[in-house]
Design a protein around this motif. Structure first.
Motif, PDB file in Angstrom:
ATOM      1  N   ALA A 148       0.832  -1.207   0.000  1.00  0.00           N
ATOM      2  CA  ALA A 148       0.000   0.000   0.000  1.00  0.00           C
ATOM      3  C   ALA A 148       0.863   1.251   0.000  1.00  0.00           C
ATOM      4  CB  ALA A 148      -0.908  -0.012   1.233  1.00  0.00           C
ATOM      5  N   PRO A 149       0.409   2.302  -0.679  1.00  0.00           N
ATOM      6  CA  PRO A 149       1.229   3.503  -0.817  1.00  0.00           C
ATOM      7  C   PRO A 149       1.204   4.407   0.397  1.00  0.00           C
ATOM      8  CG  PRO A 149      -0.830   3.762  -1.968  1.00  0.00           C
ATOM      9  CD  PRO A 149      -0.802   2.339  -1.460  1.00  0.00           C
ATOM     10  N   VAL A 150       2.323   5.063   0.592  1.00  0.00           N
ATOM     11  CA  VAL A 150       2.449   6.054   1.654  1.00  0.00           C
ATOM     12  C   VAL A 150       3.190   7.239   1.071  1.00  0.00           C
ATOM     13  CG1 VAL A 150       3.362   6.559   3.942  1.00  0.00           C
ATOM     14  CG2 VAL A 150       2.592   4.255   3.393  1.00  0.00           C
ATOM     15  N   LEU A 151       2.594   8.428   1.113  1.00  0.00           N
ATOM     16  CA  LEU A 151       3.241   9.627   0.598  1.00  0.00           C
ATOM     17  C   LEU A 151       3.948  10.361   1.709  1.00  0.00           C
ATOM     18  CD1 LEU A 151       0.423  11.033  -1.679  1.00  0.00           C
ATOM     19  CD2 LEU A 151       2.593  10.103  -2.414  1.00  0.00           C
ATOM     20  N   ALA A 152       5.114  10.917   1.388  1.00  0.00           N
ATOM     21  CA  ALA A 152       5.812  11.693   2.410  1.00  0.00           C
ATOM     22  C   ALA A 152       6.786  12.668   1.783  1.00  0.00           C
ATOM     23  CB  ALA A 152       6.575  10.764   3.339  1.00  0.00           C
ATOM     24  N   THR A 153       6.800  13.893   2.278  1.00  0.00           N
ATOM     25  CA  THR A 153       7.845  14.858   1.978  1.00  0.00           C
ATOM     26  C   THR A 153       8.235  15.498   3.289  1.00  0.00           C
ATOM     27  OG1 THR A 153       6.332  16.682   1.614  1.00  0.00           O
ATOM     28  CG2 THR A 153       6.940  15.371  -0.323  1.00  0.00           C
ATOM     29  N   LEU A 154       9.412  16.049   3.331  1.00  0.00           N
ATOM     30  CA  LEU A 154       9.837  16.732   4.542  1.00  0.00           C
ATOM     31  C   LEU A 154       9.072  18.032   4.687  1.00  0.00           C
ATOM     32  CD1 LEU A 154      13.673  16.226   4.385  1.00  0.00           C
ATOM     33  CD2 LEU A 154      12.065  15.210   5.995  1.00  0.00           C
ATOM     34  N   PRO A 155       8.736  18.429   5.912  1.00  0.00           N
ATOM     35  CA  PRO A 155       8.050  19.694   6.113  1.00  0.00           C
ATOM     36  C   PRO A 155       8.880  20.845   5.553  1.00  0.00           C
ATOM     37  CG  PRO A 155       8.081  18.395   8.130  1.00  0.00           C
ATOM     38  CD  PRO A 155       8.974  17.706   7.144  1.00  0.00           C
ATOM     39  N   GLY A 156       8.211  21.734   4.851  1.00  0.00           N
ATOM     40  CA  GLY A 156       8.878  22.904   4.317  1.00  0.00           C
ATOM     41  C   GLY A 156       9.560  22.685   2.977  1.00  0.00           C
ATOM     42  N   CYS A 157       9.601  21.460   2.498  1.00  0.00           N
ATOM     43  CA  CYS A 157      10.274  21.204   1.225  1.00  0.00           C
ATOM     44  C   CYS A 157       9.321  21.258   0.047  1.00  0.00           C
ATOM     45  CB  CYS A 157      10.944  19.821   1.243  1.00  0.00           C
ATOM     46  SG  CYS A 157      12.349  19.740   2.354  1.00  0.00           S
ATOM     47  N   GLY A 158       8.033  21.233   0.303  1.00  0.00           N
ATOM     48  CA  GLY A 158       7.066  21.213  -0.781  1.00  0.00           C
ATOM     49  C   GLY A 158       6.922  19.811  -1.338  1.00  0.00           C
ATOM     50  N   GLU A 159       5.875  19.601  -2.099  1.00  0.00           N
ATOM     51  CA  GLU A 159       5.616  18.266  -2.606  1.00  0.00           C
ATOM     52  C   GLU A 159       6.687  17.788  -3.576  1.00  0.00           C
ATOM     53  OE1 GLU A 159       0.818  18.473  -2.147  1.00  0.00           O
ATOM     54  OE2 GLU A 159       1.649  17.711  -3.992  1.00  0.00           O
ATOM     55  N   SER A 160       7.380  18.689  -4.239  1.00  0.00           N
ATOM     56  CA  SER A 160       8.412  18.262  -5.164  1.00  0.00           C
ATOM     57  C   SER A 160       9.803  18.354  -4.541  1.00  0.00           C
ATOM     58  CB  SER A 160       8.367  19.123  -6.431  1.00  0.00           C
ATOM     59  OG  SER A 160       8.605  20.474  -6.083  1.00  0.00           O
ATOM     60  N   GLY A 161       9.868  18.629  -3.241  1.00  0.00           N
ATOM     61  CA  GLY A 161      11.141  18.804  -2.541  1.00  0.00           C
ATOM     62  C   GLY A 161      11.808  17.487  -2.229  1.00  0.00           C
ATOM     63  N   GLY A 162      12.872  17.561  -1.429  1.00  0.00           N
ATOM     64  CA  GLY A 162      13.630  16.380  -1.082  1.00  0.00           C
ATOM     65  C   GLY A 162      12.917  15.525  -0.048  1.00  0.00           C
ATOM     66  N   PHE A 163      13.380  14.282   0.049  1.00  0.00           N
ATOM     67  CA  PHE A 163      12.792  13.346   0.988  1.00  0.00           C
ATOM     68  C   PHE A 163      13.843  12.902   1.986  1.00  0.00           C
ATOM     69  CE2 PHE A 163      10.483  12.809  -2.994  1.00  0.00           C
ATOM     70  CZ  PHE A 163       9.195  12.994  -2.576  1.00  0.00           C
ATOM     71  N   ALA A 164      13.427  12.643   3.208  1.00  0.00           N
ATOM     72  CA  ALA A 164      14.324  12.040   4.177  1.00  0.00           C
ATOM     73  C   ALA A 164      14.637  10.634   3.684  1.00  0.00           C
ATOM     74  CB  ALA A 164      13.662  11.985   5.550  1.00  0.00           C
ATOM     75  N   PRO A 165      15.890  10.213   3.747  1.00  0.00           N
ATOM     76  CA  PRO A 165      16.234   8.879   3.242  1.00  0.00           C
ATOM     77  C   PRO A 165      15.390   7.770   3.859  1.00  0.00           C
ATOM     78  CG  PRO A 165      18.216  10.123   3.686  1.00  0.00           C
ATOM     79  CD  PRO A 165      17.061  10.950   4.200  1.00  0.00           C
ATOM     80  N   ALA A 166      15.061   7.881   5.133  1.00  0.00           N
ATOM     81  CA  ALA A 166      14.255   6.847   5.781  1.00  0.00           C
ATOM     82  C   ALA A 166      12.850   6.757   5.206  1.00  0.00           C
ATOM     83  CB  ALA A 166      14.178   7.111   7.280  1.00  0.00           C
ATOM     84  N   LEU A 167      12.363   7.840   4.601  1.00  0.00           N
ATOM     85  CA  LEU A 167      11.005   7.853   4.063  1.00  0.00           C
ATOM     86  C   LEU A 167      10.936   7.471   2.586  1.00  0.00           C
ATOM     87  CD1 LEU A 167       9.661  11.096   5.761  1.00  0.00           C
ATOM     88  CD2 LEU A 167       9.507   8.739   6.558  1.00  0.00           C
ATOM     89  N   ALA A 168      12.082   7.378   1.931  1.00  0.00           N
ATOM     90  CA  ALA A 168      12.113   7.127   0.489  1.00  0.00           C
ATOM     91  C   ALA A 168      11.304   5.900   0.046  1.00  0.00           C
ATOM     92  CB  ALA A 168      13.556   7.041   0.012  1.00  0.00           C
ATOM     93  N   PRO A 169      11.387   4.762   0.729  1.00  0.00           N
ATOM     94  CA  PRO A 169      10.597   3.606   0.280  1.00  0.00           C
ATOM     95  C   PRO A 169       9.086   3.866   0.339  1.00  0.00           C
ATOM     96  CG  PRO A 169      12.292   2.913   1.816  1.00  0.00           C
ATOM     97  CD  PRO A 169      12.262   4.414   1.846  1.00  0.00           C
ATOM     98  N   TYR A 170       8.654   4.636   1.316  1.00  0.00           N
ATOM     99  CA  TYR A 170       7.234   4.944   1.447  1.00  0.00           C
ATOM    100  C   TYR A 170       6.801   5.902   0.346  1.00  0.00           C
ATOM    101  CZ  TYR A 170       8.226   2.831   5.916  1.00  0.00           C
ATOM    102  OH  TYR A 170       8.642   1.957   6.885  1.00  0.00           O
ATOM    103  N   VAL A 171       7.681   6.812  -0.020  1.00  0.00           N
ATOM    104  CA  VAL A 171       7.395   7.750  -1.099  1.00  0.00           C
ATOM    105  C   VAL A 171       7.238   6.989  -2.411  1.00  0.00           C
ATOM    106  CG1 VAL A 171       8.318   9.674  -2.436  1.00  0.00           C
ATOM    107  CG2 VAL A 171       8.510   9.668   0.050  1.00  0.00           C
ATOM    108  N   GLU A 172       8.108   6.030  -2.650  1.00  0.00           N
ATOM    109  CA  GLU A 172       8.017   5.243  -3.879  1.00  0.00           C
ATOM    110  C   GLU A 172       6.680   4.501  -3.954  1.00  0.00           C
ATOM    111  OE1 GLU A 172       8.580   3.658  -7.492  1.00  0.00           O
ATOM    112  OE2 GLU A 172       9.744   5.260  -6.562  1.00  0.00           O
TER     113      GLU A 172
END
Length: 133
Positions: free
Chosen positions: A12-36
């Protein structure tokens, strides 16, 4: 819920971006699999939120216009794509299961306050909305 349902949740999908980075901003490495997984999301057109609890646990909530499983909540430990606990709607009615007994009380609090901004966890925990829709 059986093991097949837990395996389905792992996809199941999980979306995540770091606060303040915007939806197209960078991702915390720990969250990358959930973003994918999130990039392949379905049934999340109404709600798709990822909360970071104490910067260790992830809570994902989704709701959508689907024939089955119109809502689904999951608790992840941040190290695996396999959920510790899940709760959701199914054709057989609401279901809830935890594969980690140590997570049951926390997850029940979250479920009891699933629409609250802090998921019912403050003041004892930090709760960060890292993606919200």
């Amino acid at each position: 819920m059986g093991d097949a349902r837990l395996m389905l949740l792992a996809a199941a999908p999980v979306l995540a971006t770091l606060p303040g980075c915007g939806e197209s901003g960078g991702f915390a490495p720990a969250l990358a699999p959930y973003v994918e997984m999130a990039r392949k999301a379905d049934c999340a057109d109404r709600v798709n939120r990822l909360y970071w609890i104490d910067r260790q646990l992830l809570v994902w909530r989704r709701e959508g216009a689907c024939a089955d499983a119109t809502w689904l909540d999951a608790l992840y430990d941040g190290t695996s794509l396999h959920a510790l606990c899940i709760a959701g709607d199914s054709i057989a009615g609401p279901r809830q299961a935890c594969r980690d007994a140590g997570a049951v009380a926390l997850f029940q609090t979250i479920e009891d306050h699933r629409t609250a901004e802090d998921l019912g966890l403050r003041p004892g925990h930090t709760v960060e909305l890292v993606f919200g829709k």
